[in-house]
Motif scaffolding. Structure first.
Motif, PDB file in Angstrom:
ATOM      1  N   LEU A  56       7.136 -23.255  -0.392  1.00  0.00           N
ATOM      2  CA  LEU A  56       6.096 -22.608  -1.205  1.00  0.00           C
ATOM      3  C   LEU A  56       5.137 -21.798  -0.340  1.00  0.00           C
ATOM      4  O   LEU A  56       4.754 -20.673  -0.709  1.00  0.00           O
ATOM      5  N   TYR A  57       4.745 -22.352   0.810  1.00  0.00           N
ATOM      6  CA  TYR A  57       3.844 -21.616   1.710  1.00  0.00           C
ATOM      7  C   TYR A  57       4.529 -20.355   2.250  1.00  0.00           C
ATOM      8  O   TYR A  57       3.909 -19.287   2.305  1.00  0.00           O
ATOM      9  N   VAL A  58       5.787 -20.475   2.640  1.00  0.00           N
ATOM     10  CA  VAL A  58       6.522 -19.301   3.143  1.00  0.00           C
ATOM     11  C   VAL A  58       6.625 -18.241   2.047  1.00  0.00           C
ATOM     12  O   VAL A  58       6.439 -17.040   2.292  1.00  0.00           O
ATOM     13  N   THR A  59       6.898 -18.681   0.813  1.00  0.00           N
ATOM     14  CA  THR A  59       6.984 -17.759  -0.324  1.00  0.00           C
ATOM     15  C   THR A  59       5.658 -17.055  -0.558  1.00  0.00           C
ATOM     16  O   THR A  59       5.619 -15.827  -0.759  1.00  0.00           O
ATOM     17  N   ALA A  60       4.571 -17.828  -0.528  1.00  0.00           N
ATOM     18  CA  ALA A  60       3.244 -17.252  -0.768  1.00  0.00           C
ATOM     19  C   ALA A  60       2.863 -16.261   0.325  1.00  0.00           C
ATOM     20  O   ALA A  60       2.403 -15.141   0.034  1.00  0.00           O
ATOM     21  N   LEU A  61       3.059 -16.645   1.581  1.00  0.00           N
ATOM     22  CA  LEU A  61       2.671 -15.784   2.704  1.00  0.00           C
ATOM     23  C   LEU A  61       3.525 -14.527   2.767  1.00  0.00           C
ATOM     24  O   LEU A  61       3.010 -13.413   2.931  1.00  0.00           O
ATOM     25  N   SER A  62       4.835 -14.682   2.621  1.00  0.00           N
ATOM     26  CA  SER A  62       5.721 -13.515   2.704  1.00  0.00           C
ATOM     27  C   SER A  62       5.578 -12.615   1.481  1.00  0.00           C
ATOM     28  O   SER A  62       5.553 -11.382   1.604  1.00  0.00           O
ATOM     29  N   GLY A  63       5.455 -13.213   0.292  1.00  0.00           N
ATOM     30  CA  GLY A  63       5.338 -12.432  -0.933  1.00  0.00           C
ATOM     31  C   GLY A  63       4.081 -11.587  -0.969  1.00  0.00           C
ATOM     32  O   GLY A  63       4.127 -10.385  -1.269  1.00  0.00           O
ATOM     33  N   ASN A  64       2.957 -12.187  -0.640  1.00  0.00           N
ATOM     34  CA  ASN A  64       1.694 -11.435  -0.661  1.00  0.00           C
ATOM     35  C   ASN A  64       1.612 -10.424   0.479  1.00  0.00           C
ATOM     36  O   ASN A  64       1.040  -9.344   0.307  1.00  0.00           O
ATOM     37  N   SER A  65       2.193 -10.762   1.628  1.00  0.00           N
ATOM     38  CA  SER A  65       2.243  -9.798   2.740  1.00  0.00           C
ATOM     39  C   SER A  65       3.081  -8.583   2.353  1.00  0.00           C
ATOM     40  O   SER A  65       2.725  -7.444   2.675  1.00  0.00           O
ATOM     41  N   LEU A  66       4.193  -8.829   1.635  1.00  0.00           N
ATOM     42  CA  LEU A  66       5.053  -7.727   1.194  1.00  0.00           C
ATOM     43  C   LEU A  66       4.327  -6.829   0.197  1.00  0.00           C
ATOM     44  O   LEU A  66       4.403  -5.594   0.287  1.00  0.00           O
ATOM     45  N   ILE A  67       3.608  -7.439  -0.744  1.00  0.00           N
ATOM     46  CA  ILE A  67       2.839  -6.654  -1.724  1.00  0.00           C
ATOM     47  C   ILE A  67       1.823  -5.780  -1.010  1.00  0.00           C
ATOM     48  O   ILE A  67       1.687  -4.576  -1.301  1.00  0.00           O
ATOM     49  N   LEU A  68       1.094  -6.359  -0.057  1.00  0.00           N
ATOM     50  CA  LEU A  68       0.107  -5.588   0.706  1.00  0.00           C
ATOM     51  C   LEU A  68       0.765  -4.454   1.478  1.00  0.00           C
ATOM     52  O   LEU A  68       0.263  -3.320   1.498  1.00  0.00           O
ATOM     53  N   PHE A  69       1.901  -4.752   2.087  1.00  0.00           N
ATOM     54  CA  PHE A  69       2.604  -3.757   2.901  1.00  0.00           C
ATOM     55  C   PHE A  69       3.045  -2.561   2.065  1.00  0.00           C
ATOM     56  O   PHE A  69       2.837  -1.406   2.465  1.00  0.00           O
ATOM     57  N   ILE A  70       3.634  -2.820   0.902  1.00  0.00           N
ATOM     58  CA  ILE A  70       4.144  -1.700   0.110  1.00  0.00           C
ATOM     59  C   ILE A  70       3.004  -0.892  -0.514  1.00  0.00           C
ATOM     60  O   ILE A  70       3.117   0.329  -0.665  1.00  0.00           O
ATOM     61  N   ILE A  71       1.894  -1.542  -0.847  1.00  0.00           N
ATOM     62  CA  ILE A  71       0.752  -0.798  -1.398  1.00  0.00           C
ATOM     63  C   ILE A  71       0.142   0.100  -0.327  1.00  0.00           C
ATOM     64  O   ILE A  71      -0.235   1.249  -0.595  1.00  0.00           O
ATOM     65  N   ILE A  72       0.095  -0.386   0.910  1.00  0.00           N
ATOM     66  CA  ILE A  72      -0.469   0.410   2.015  1.00  0.00           C
ATOM     67  C   ILE A  72       0.453   1.568   2.381  1.00  0.00           C
ATOM     68  O   ILE A  72      -0.011   2.690   2.634  1.00  0.00           O
ATOM     69  N   THR A  73       1.754   1.313   2.385  1.00  0.00           N
ATOM     70  CA  THR A  73       2.696   2.315   2.913  1.00  0.00           C
ATOM     71  C   THR A  73       3.248   3.281   1.859  1.00  0.00           C
ATOM     72  O   THR A  73       3.769   4.331   2.222  1.00  0.00           O
ATOM     73  N   GLN A  74       3.149   2.938   0.581  1.00  0.00           N
ATOM     74  CA  GLN A  74       3.702   3.803  -0.473  1.00  0.00           C
ATOM     75  C   GLN A  74       2.590   4.613  -1.140  1.00  0.00           C
ATOM     76  O   GLN A  74       1.786   4.055  -1.893  1.00  0.00           O
ATOM     77  N   PRO A  75       2.526   5.921  -0.900  1.00  0.00           N
ATOM     78  CA  PRO A  75       1.476   6.774  -1.494  1.00  0.00           C
ATOM     79  C   PRO A  75       1.457   6.722  -3.025  1.00  0.00           C
ATOM     80  O   PRO A  75       0.396   6.878  -3.633  1.00  0.00           O
ATOM     81  N   SER A  76       2.601   6.494  -3.643  1.00  0.00           N
ATOM     82  CA  SER A  76       2.667   6.454  -5.109  1.00  0.00           C
ATOM     83  C   SER A  76       1.886   5.276  -5.696  1.00  0.00           C
ATOM     84  O   SER A  76       1.574   5.257  -6.893  1.00  0.00           O
ATOM     85  N   LEU A  77       1.575   4.284  -4.847  1.00  0.00           N
ATOM     86  CA  LEU A  77       0.832   3.100  -5.306  1.00  0.00           C
ATOM     87  C   LEU A  77      -0.649   3.177  -4.951  1.00  0.00           C
ATOM     88  O   LEU A  77      -1.363   2.183  -5.103  1.00  0.00           O
ATOM     89  N   HIS A  78      -1.100   4.323  -4.488  1.00  0.00           N
ATOM     90  CA  HIS A  78      -2.520   4.477  -4.157  1.00  0.00           C
ATOM     91  C   HIS A  78      -3.298   4.841  -5.417  1.00  0.00           C
ATOM     92  O   HIS A  78      -3.819   5.941  -5.578  1.00  0.00           O
ATOM     93  N   GLU A  79      -3.339   3.875  -6.318  1.00  0.00           N
ATOM     94  CA  GLU A  79      -4.031   4.002  -7.600  1.00  0.00           C
ATOM     95  C   GLU A  79      -4.910   2.774  -7.816  1.00  0.00           C
ATOM     96  O   GLU A  79      -4.675   1.722  -7.196  1.00  0.00           O
ATOM     97  N   PRO A  80      -5.931   2.873  -8.701  1.00  0.00           N
ATOM     98  CA  PRO A  80      -6.869   1.755  -8.897  1.00  0.00           C
ATOM     99  C   PRO A  80      -6.204   0.415  -9.169  1.00  0.00           C
ATOM    100  O   PRO A  80      -6.567  -0.602  -8.563  1.00  0.00           O
ATOM    101  N   MET A  81      -5.213   0.395 -10.071  1.00  0.00           N
ATOM    102  CA  MET A  81      -4.549  -0.861 -10.432  1.00  0.00           C
ATOM    103  C   MET A  81      -3.965  -1.555  -9.210  1.00  0.00           C
ATOM    104  O   MET A  81      -4.068  -2.780  -9.055  1.00  0.00           O
ATOM    105  N   TYR A  82      -3.363  -0.776  -8.312  1.00  0.00           N
ATOM    106  CA  TYR A  82      -2.693  -1.357  -7.145  1.00  0.00           C
ATOM    107  C   TYR A  82      -3.677  -1.681  -6.027  1.00  0.00           C
ATOM    108  O   TYR A  82      -3.430  -2.600  -5.226  1.00  0.00           O
ATOM    109  N   TYR A  83      -4.799  -0.970  -5.982  1.00  0.00           N
ATOM    110  CA  TYR A  83      -5.855  -1.346  -5.043  1.00  0.00           C
ATOM    111  C   TYR A  83      -6.393  -2.739  -5.400  1.00  0.00           C
ATOM    112  O   TYR A  83      -6.620  -3.579  -4.520  1.00  0.00           O
TER     113      TYR A  83
END
Length: 316
Positions: A36-63
């Motif tokens: 569960l800890y690995v899932t939480a840490l990796s899952g949230n890190s992945l969400i942060l990574f794709i929001i930072i690196t994908q310009p299409s997600l630079h919108e209020p909802m994703y911030y």
């Protein structure tokens, strides 16, 4: 000689508790907890990574989603060391100052999560009720100001709670009943009058999760009213579908919190391990479930994740 041990002059060490009555199975119990800890840490890190690196997600909802993932990461990191330390190495000791620090960060990230869920409810209300002005209302500057306000709010509300704990003296057992420092748990061990602490702690809870939940419900009442005024059934369905992920995130945050409150108030008959498991679920379920909910229910997040995975596979 006084039996009181004042925290100012005599260092205090608390003993954390794993899963009461199941100590012989701690090694086995650690496997699902570790997963569960690995899932939480990796899952949230992945969400942060794709929001930072994908310009299409630079919108209020994703911030706002990135803020939610940050709070989930903080919650997971705040408890992973003590929880797995107990299950793997029976490392139960924690100093008073370390206990206060852990308690502050657990409460801070919980308040942050509650605040972000409220901000996300406002985001959905603006997007549905006033879509043409959505971008002009929720500008990057406004979102940054909301983020700073959330941090200041949590700090100002929780600082008195921590300061008041520093004045307590402890002369009873130093055994805590959870695998992390839980505010009511620590107060119960004090031989000092804790009525002020209880009042301030309750006030902090009401002015954060309590107030936030009321405004989240109010936001959805206004959203439902707006959606029902839309003539087209297809448009109504589309509007409601944008809220599904957020409703799921609200549910996985508040349901464990309500369950924990009920068990502590009315579950005295329940075995001790039930209290401990629910207390751990309260902190683990939101960080584990939120990335899954948003990955499954939000098309843009799912596409961005697949794009990142495909890009990594192609490069390798």
């Amino acid at each position: 000689m006084s039996t009181f041990q004042n925290t100012t002059f005599s260092p205090i060490t608390f003993l954390l508790t794993g899963i009461p009555g199941l100590e012989a199975f701690h090694a086995w119990i650690s496997i699902p907890f570790c997963f569960l800890y690995v899932t939480a840490l990796s899952g949230n890190s992945l969400i942060l990574f794709i929001i930072i690196t994908q310009p299409s997600l630079h919108e209020p909802m994703y911030y706002f989603l990135s803020m939610l993932s940050t709070s989930d990461l903080g919650l997971s990191i705040s408890t992973v060391v003590t929880m797995l330390g107990i299950l793997w190495f029976n490392a139960r000791e924690i100093s008073f100052n370390a206990c206060l620090s852990q308690m502050f960060f657990i409460k801070f990230f919980t308040v942050m999560e509650s605040s972000v869920l409220l901000a996300m409810a406002f985001d959905r209300f603006v997007a549905i009720s006033n879509p043409l002005r959505y971008a002009s209302i929720l500008t990057d500057l406004k979102i940054a100001q909301i983020g700073v306000a959330i941090i200041i709010r949590g700090t100002l509300i929780l600082t008195p709670v921590m300061v008041l704990l520093k004045r307590l003296s402890f002369c009873r057992s130093h055994v805590l009943h959870h695998s992390y420092c839980f505010h009511p748990d620590v107060m119960k061990l004090s031989c000092t009058d804790t009525r002020i602490n209880s009042a301030v702690g309750l006030t902090a809870l009401i002015t954060t999760a309590g107030v936030d939940s009321v405004f989240i419900v109010l936001s959805y009442a206004l959203i439902i009213k707006t959606v029902l005024n839309i003539a087209s059934p297809e448009e109504r369905k589309k509007a409601f579908s944008t809220c599904i992920s957020h409703i799921g995130a609200v549910a996985v945050f508040y349901l464990p919190l309500i369950s924990l409150s009920f068990v502590h108030r009315f579950g005295k008959w329940a075995p001790p391990y039930v209290h401990t498991l629910i207390a751990n679920a309260y902190l683990l379920i939101p960080p584990v479930m939120n990335p899954i909910i948003y990955s499954v229910k939000t098309n843009q997040i799912r596409k961005a994740i697949l794009k990142v995975i495909h890009s990594s596979v192609t490069k390798s």
